[in-house]
Design an enzyme around this catalytic site. Structure first.
Site, PDB file in Angstrom:
ATOM      1  N   TYR A 156      14.826  31.757   6.491  1.00 51.56           N
ATOM      2  CA  TYR A 156      13.627  32.454   6.920  1.00 51.56           C
ATOM      3  C   TYR A 156      13.679  32.807   8.410  1.00 51.56           C
ATOM      4  O   TYR A 156      14.131  32.009   9.241  1.00 51.56           O
ATOM      5  CB  TYR A 156      12.393  31.578   6.664  1.00 51.56           C
ATOM      6  N   LYS A 192       0.837  -1.200   0.000  1.00 51.11           N
ATOM      7  CA  LYS A 192       0.000   0.000   0.000  1.00 51.11           C
ATOM      8  C   LYS A 192       0.875   1.254   0.000  1.00 51.11           C
ATOM      9  O   LYS A 192       2.101   1.176   0.157  1.00 51.11           O
ATOM     10  CB  LYS A 192      -0.924  -0.004   1.215  1.00 51.11           C
TER      11      LYS A 192
END
Length: 345
Positions: free
Chosen positions: A242, A33
């Site tokens: 940042y 999956k």
């Protein structure tokens, strides 16, 4: 090239499956999956099929399309989410085996696809998917008369061998299924490691195939290298990234690498993650941004063109620990922008 390079070792995946299969005397399936836990479900399934796997598990019906296209009709593909409304055509056309989770799903399946294979999932205490004991008691005779392919449940705490939930769920599963003639399954990777009493007729390893805990003897299956776009000298007192989140305490050399949270490298790793140049650690400085990460390479004697994030010195689970998460999340978040090199079977 300005994209990261994700190297996927299918031989390692196969070796891990063989190692887990060798711990049991029953059949061993494979869970593929989430796009094969981020490694590419079609390629993973193809390699495992060549190694002898004949049953695969996916989370939802749509995940089976790539596997069926790659392998054709031979392997059995089971769907954990069962038979949802809207899935009927896929289940029929792809020959899927839904693991029915409720009385409603059982009724819907028998009405829309009479005679089509199915399995049953039971809830033994996890309270996530599956029929509870009273529900199962009410419809077991009907369901078993239709000859399901498998009756399964899922362990909640198998990665903690001494957790009391494990023997509790084992006891509940036995109470709900002892005496039936249908094949049974309880163990994923962690359940395999708990020992033979958890194995029943089929095990279905997932994370252990891809090199993750709790299978600590697994062979690593991925490496991740990120290219350096630019290197700059930063004076003592200057800031990087940042919000001026990092300030140089000495004259420093800062490498800007191509990668970020858009590539599955979580923002929480800001100032926490470590890259490697060979065996030399290089700490992340400042914030992880969407596409770029800044790394302190001051202590390197040379200017590299790439740095390693997952590899010989740092496993998927090591990185997960730094991000306060688990290896499953690191693997399944690996981004689409990486250049993928797949080798092996």
């Amino acid at each position: 090239m300005s994209t990261g390079r994700l190297t996927i070792d299918l031989d390692a995946v196969v070796a891990n499956w063989r190692a887990l299969d060798g711990m049991t005397t029953c059949k061993t399936a494979a869970v593929v999956k989430a796009n094969g836990y981020g490694l590419g479900s079609a390629n993973v399934a193809k390699a495992l099929f060549k190694a002898g796997v004949r049953q695969f598990f996916v989370a939802v019906a749509e995940e089976a399309i790539a596997i069926r296209e790659e392998l054709g009709p031979k392997p059995e593909i089971s769907v954990f989410s069962g038979h949802m409304k809207g899935d009927t055509d896929l289940i029929r056309n792809l020959g899927l085996t839904p693991m029915l989770n409720s009385v409603e799903q059982l009724t819907h399946h028998l009405e829309t696809l009479p005679g089509h294979p199915f399995g049953v999932q039971l809830d033994t205490g996890m309270n996530r998917l599956g029929m509870e004991m009273q529900e199962w008691a009410a419809i077991a005779e009907l369901a078993l008369a239709q000859k399901p392919r498998l009756v399964m449940s899922h362990l909640a705490c198998a990665d903690e061998p001494d957790h009391p939930m494990n023997p509790y769920q084992l006891d509940q599963f036995r109470k709900m299924t002892d005496g039936i003639t249908v094949p049974r399954s309880l163990a994923a990777t962690g359940g395999i490691l708990l020992g033979p009493e958890y194995h029943f007729d089929l095990t279905r390893p997932g994370i252990g195939l891809y090199g993750g805990l709790p299978f600590d003897q697994a062979t690593p299956a991925v490496e991740l290298d990120l290219p350096i776009i630019q290197i700059r000298d930063v004076a003592e007192g200057e800031v990087v990234g940042y919000a001026n989140a990092w300030q140089a305490q000495r004259p420093s050399r800062i490498a800007t690498v191509s990668g970020g949270y858009a590539d599955g490298i979580a923002r929480i790793l800001s100032d926490k993650a470590t890259f490697y140049d060979g065996d030399t650690p290089c700490p992340v400085v400042g914030r992880v941004s969407m596409d770029l990460i800044t790394v302190d390479i001051t202590d390197l004697p040379h200017a590299p063109n790439k740095l390693n994030l997952i590899g010989p010195n740092q496993s998927v689970d090591d990185l997960a620990q730094a991000a306060k998460t688990i290896g499953y999340e690191i693997l399944t978040q690996l981004g689409d922008r990486y250049t993928r090199k797949t080798f092996g079977k």
